[in-house]
Motif scaffolding. Structure first.
Motif, mmCIF file in Angstrom:
data_model
loop_
_atom_site.group_PDB
_atom_site.id
_atom_site.type_symbol
_atom_site.label_atom_id
_atom_site.label_comp_id
_atom_site.label_asym_id
_atom_site.label_seq_id
_atom_site.Cartn_x
_atom_site.Cartn_y
_atom_site.Cartn_z
ATOM 1 N N VAL A 51 7.709 80.187 65.863
ATOM 2 C CA VAL A 51 8.764 79.225 65.544
ATOM 3 C C VAL A 51 10.015 80.006 65.152
ATOM 4 O O VAL A 51 9.916 81.008 64.440
ATOM 5 N N GLY A 52 11.148 79.592 65.687
ATOM 6 C CA GLY A 52 12.410 80.270 65.385
ATOM 7 C C GLY A 52 12.387 81.732 65.798
ATOM 8 O O GLY A 52 13.068 82.558 65.193
ATOM 9 N N GLY A 53 11.588 82.066 66.796
ATOM 10 C CA GLY A 53 11.547 83.438 67.290
ATOM 11 C C GLY A 53 10.561 84.336 66.560
ATOM 12 O O GLY A 53 10.396 85.495 66.922
ATOM 13 N N PHE A 54 9.897 83.819 65.536
ATOM 14 C CA PHE A 54 8.955 84.633 64.762
ATOM 15 C C PHE A 54 7.559 84.023 64.802
ATOM 16 O O PHE A 54 7.425 82.811 64.954
ATOM 17 N N PRO A 55 6.533 84.885 64.634
ATOM 18 C CA PRO A 55 5.184 84.328 64.543
ATOM 19 C C PRO A 55 5.114 83.305 63.411
ATOM 20 O O PRO A 55 5.831 83.427 62.414
ATOM 21 N N LEU A 56 4.274 82.299 63.580
ATOM 22 C CA LEU A 56 4.096 81.293 62.523
ATOM 23 C C LEU A 56 3.702 81.982 61.224
ATOM 24 O O LEU A 56 2.964 82.969 61.245
ATOM 25 N N SER A 57 4.159 81.458 60.113
ATOM 26 C CA SER A 57 3.674 81.965 58.819
ATOM 27 C C SER A 57 2.314 81.321 58.538
ATOM 28 O O SER A 57 1.933 80.333 59.179
ATOM 29 N N TYR A 58 1.592 81.868 57.568
ATOM 30 C CA TYR A 58 0.291 81.284 57.214
ATOM 31 C C TYR A 58 0.431 79.790 56.928
ATOM 32 O O TYR A 58 -0.350 78.970 57.394
ATOM 33 N N GLY A 59 1.438 79.436 56.152
ATOM 34 C CA GLY A 59 1.601 78.036 55.735
ATOM 35 C C GLY A 59 1.848 77.101 56.902
ATOM 36 O O GLY A 59 1.475 75.926 56.851
ATOM 37 N N HIS A 60 2.485 77.612 57.947
ATOM 38 C CA HIS A 60 2.829 76.744 59.077
ATOM 39 C C HIS A 60 1.818 76.835 60.215
ATOM 40 O O HIS A 60 2.067 76.341 61.303
ATOM 41 N N GLY A 61 0.677 77.509 59.959
ATOM 42 C CA GLY A 61 -0.412 77.406 60.929
ATOM 43 C C GLY A 61 -0.820 78.676 61.631
ATOM 44 O O GLY A 61 -1.530 78.613 62.629
ATOM 45 N N PHE A 62 -0.404 79.858 61.144
ATOM 46 C CA PHE A 62 -0.757 81.121 61.787
ATOM 47 C C PHE A 62 -2.256 81.188 62.068
ATOM 48 O O PHE A 62 -3.048 80.826 61.204
ATOM 49 N N PRO A 63 -2.679 81.674 63.240
ATOM 50 C CA PRO A 63 -1.821 82.195 64.311
ATOM 51 C C PRO A 63 -1.402 81.156 65.352
ATOM 52 O O PRO A 63 -0.548 81.476 66.171
ATOM 53 N N ALA A 64 -1.972 79.955 65.335
ATOM 54 C CA ALA A 64 -1.652 79.003 66.401
ATOM 55 C C ALA A 64 -1.776 77.575 65.881
ATOM 56 O O ALA A 64 -2.718 77.247 65.159
ATOM 57 N N ARG A 65 -0.822 76.743 66.274
ATOM 58 C CA ARG A 65 -0.830 75.352 65.842
ATOM 59 C C ARG A 65 -0.405 74.453 66.995
ATOM 60 O O ARG A 65 0.154 74.913 67.987
ATOM 61 N N ILE A 66 -0.635 73.170 66.800
ATOM 62 C CA ILE A 66 -0.189 72.178 67.786
ATOM 63 C C ILE A 66 1.267 71.800 67.519
ATOM 64 O O ILE A 66 1.681 71.686 66.360
ATOM 65 N N VAL A 67 2.022 71.633 68.614
ATOM 66 C CA VAL A 67 3.303 70.936 68.563
ATOM 67 C C VAL A 67 3.183 69.760 69.525
ATOM 68 O O VAL A 67 2.873 69.957 70.707
ATOM 69 N N ALA A 68 3.359 68.571 69.001
ATOM 70 C CA ALA A 68 3.175 67.354 69.799
ATOM 71 C C ALA A 68 4.445 66.520 69.709
ATOM 72 O O ALA A 68 4.537 65.608 68.888
ATOM 73 N N PRO A 69 5.439 66.860 70.568
ATOM 74 C CA PRO A 69 6.728 66.171 70.500
ATOM 75 C C PRO A 69 6.540 64.650 70.611
ATOM 76 O O PRO A 69 5.749 64.180 71.424
ATOM 77 N N GLY A 70 7.256 63.915 69.772
ATOM 78 C CA GLY A 70 7.173 62.459 69.821
ATOM 79 C C GLY A 70 6.072 61.880 68.957
ATOM 80 O O GLY A 70 5.983 60.675 68.785
ATOM 81 N N ARG A 71 5.187 62.746 68.423
ATOM 82 C CA ARG A 71 4.141 62.223 67.536
ATOM 83 C C ARG A 71 4.417 62.670 66.116
ATOM 84 O O ARG A 71 4.940 63.763 65.893
ATOM 85 N N ARG A 72 3.989 61.847 65.167
ATOM 86 C CA ARG A 72 4.217 62.176 63.765
ATOM 87 C C ARG A 72 3.485 63.450 63.368
ATOM 88 O O ARG A 72 2.527 63.879 64.028
ATOM 89 N N GLY A 73 3.935 64.029 62.248
ATOM 90 C CA GLY A 73 3.478 65.353 61.827
ATOM 91 C C GLY A 73 1.977 65.517 61.733
ATOM 92 O O GLY A 73 1.463 66.618 61.964
ATOM 93 N N PHE A 74 1.245 64.434 61.404
ATOM 94 C CA PHE A 74 -0.194 64.621 61.186
ATOM 95 C C PHE A 74 -0.948 64.937 62.480
ATOM 96 O O PHE A 74 -2.128 65.254 62.438
ATOM 97 N N TRP A 75 -0.250 64.851 63.639
ATOM 98 C CA TRP A 75 -0.870 65.264 64.896
ATOM 99 C C TRP A 75 -0.722 66.771 65.117
ATOM 100 O O TRP A 75 -1.370 67.339 65.999
ATOM 101 N N TRP A 76 0.154 67.408 64.379
ATOM 102 C CA TRP A 76 0.519 68.803 64.656
ATOM 103 C C TRP A 76 -0.468 69.756 63.978
ATOM 104 O O TRP A 76 -0.071 70.567 63.119
ATOM 105 N N VAL A 77 -1.723 69.693 64.410
ATOM 106 C CA VAL A 77 -2.811 70.438 63.775
ATOM 107 C C VAL A 77 -2.457 71.926 63.632
ATOM 108 O O VAL A 77 -2.058 72.571 64.600
ATOM 109 N N LYS A 78 -2.603 72.428 62.420
ATOM 110 C CA LYS A 78 -2.332 73.852 62.155
ATOM 111 C C LYS A 78 -3.647 74.635 62.172
ATOM 112 O O LYS A 78 -4.715 74.073 62.012
ATOM 113 N N TRP A 79 -3.545 75.976 62.309
ATOM 114 C CA TRP A 79 -4.702 76.876 62.270
ATOM 115 C C TRP A 79 -5.770 76.459 63.279
ATOM 116 O O TRP A 79 -6.967 76.370 62.965
#
Ligand SMILES: Nc1nc2c(c(=O)[nH]1)N[C@H]1C(S)=C(S)[C@@H](COP(=O)(O)O)O[C@H]1N2
Ligand SMILES: [Mo]
Length: 330
Positions: free
Chosen positions: A282-310
């Motif tokens: 995100v923003g050109g950098f690897p995700l931080s632990y808090g935002h789902g490192f190393p991989a998370r879902i981005v689901a445009p158009g769906r509310r945040g609870f769809w964006w599964v982290k880790w």
């Protein structure tokens, strides 16, 4: 008699406005689609109409509170209802400006939803004790005319509010944040996954982090919009689930189950997988632990609870996506 009539009508209209406020609030917050008729505008309009009616309600209520015959539970409920409704409307309107987030330890959205639940609870009790039933003559011409004036005034007030006070809120009601806020749906802790030991299970395949990073990746903008009332637009980098699954040799069933290292899971319909992403940056950098490192879902158009982290597992599933809890349960 005339005042009682008037009082009954004011109560009826207030009751309907509260109902409209609750329904539009729940719908805008959970589904959050960009309909041509902006639900959150109706939501704000209902609140402003309630505030516009407050002086009349005050006159009627003052009469009622003075009546000796009226039992004290009814009076207490009336006051509690007025309190909850005013706090609900006030906190919602203040939130929509994006200028204030916290009052003490609580966010404005927590206050808003909490007091709305309080208002609905009291309203039900109030109604059981002191029912207002519509009568045919409630809808005479003069009453309808007044209702139209109220509707017009509320529409003007809403347009003014949206223009001058709440110009940045989204159609979901969320207000902007420059940076993402680390957020959990309920109480997921933040796992610090070891990149060397990381494995993504996709069907029967196991991908290490290098294999995930070697997939055809794209960079794109998408808005994370959390039901707690904020949104943030970011540049993400990752791979479409459709592409990932093809590369891993996985055929989705009716859906795929995406699961995190913490057990948090959502099911995405097979036909939506072009627009659901597994991102690593995100923003050109690897995700931080808090935002789902190393991989998370981005689901445009769906509310945040769809964006599964880790994310550690993506599995084909026969479950139709509608057959999951509307909200995550853990
Ligand atoms: N595993 C897991 N993923 C999760 C959640 C969670 O509790 N657990 N919360 C979701 C919610 S409600 C939101 S709004 C976003 C927040 O993402 P952020 O912390 O990167 O801002 O993550 C989503 N993904
Ligand atoms: Mo969220």
């Amino acid at each position: 008699m005339r005042l009682r009539q008037g009082g009954r009508r004011v109560d009826l209209v207030l009751g309907l406005l509260l109902l409209a406020g609750v329904l539009t609030g729940i719908t805008a917050n959970t589904i959050g689609v960009d309909w041509p008729l902006d639900l959150i505008q109706i939501h704000a309009g209902a609140a402003l109409a309630i505030l516009l009616l407050t002086p009349w309600k005050f006159v009627v209520a003052r009469g009622g509170l003075r009546k000796k015959r009226r039992p004290w539970p009814t009076k207490g409920l009336s006051l509690a209802l007025a309190f909850f409704v005013l706090v609900t409307a006030g906190s919602g309107l203040l939130h929509s400006t994006g200028r204030v987030e916290f009052v003490g330890p609580l966010t404005l959205m927590q206050i808003h939803v909490g007091s709305a639940v309080g208002a609905v609870t009291v309203l039900v009790a109030h109604f059981l004790l002191h029912a207002v039933r519509p009568r045919r003559q409630d809808a005479d011409r003069r009453a309808l005319l007044r209702l139209a004036v109220l509707g017009g005034a509320a529409a003007v007030a809403t347009a003014a509010w949206d223009t001058w006070a709440a110009a940045n809120r989204r159609f979901t009601g969320s207000v902007p944040k420059a940076e993402l806020e680390v957020t959990a749906w309920i109480n997921d802790g933040i796992p610090e996954l070891d990149p060397a030991a990381y494995r993504l299970r996709a069907g029967k395949a196991q991908l290490d982090l290098d294999a995930v990073l070697a997939l055809p990746r794209e960079t794109f903008e998408a808005v994370l919009d959390c039901t707690s009332g904020w949104y943030s637009s970011q540049r993400w980098q990752g791979v479409r689930l459709s592409v990932l699954l093809t590369a891993a040799g996985v055929t989705p069933g009716r859906s795929v189950e995406v699961r995190s290292a913490t057990g948090f899971a959502r099911w995405f319909g097979a036909e939506t997988l072009d627009n659901v992403w597994l991102v690593t940056h995100v923003g050109g950098f690897p995700l931080s632990y808090g935002h789902g490192f190393p991989a998370r879902i981005v689901a445009p158009g769906r509310r945040g609870f769809w964006w599964v982290k880790w994310v550690t597992s993506i599995q084909p599933s026969d479950r139709p996506p509608w057959a999951q809890s509307f909200f995550p349960l853990s």
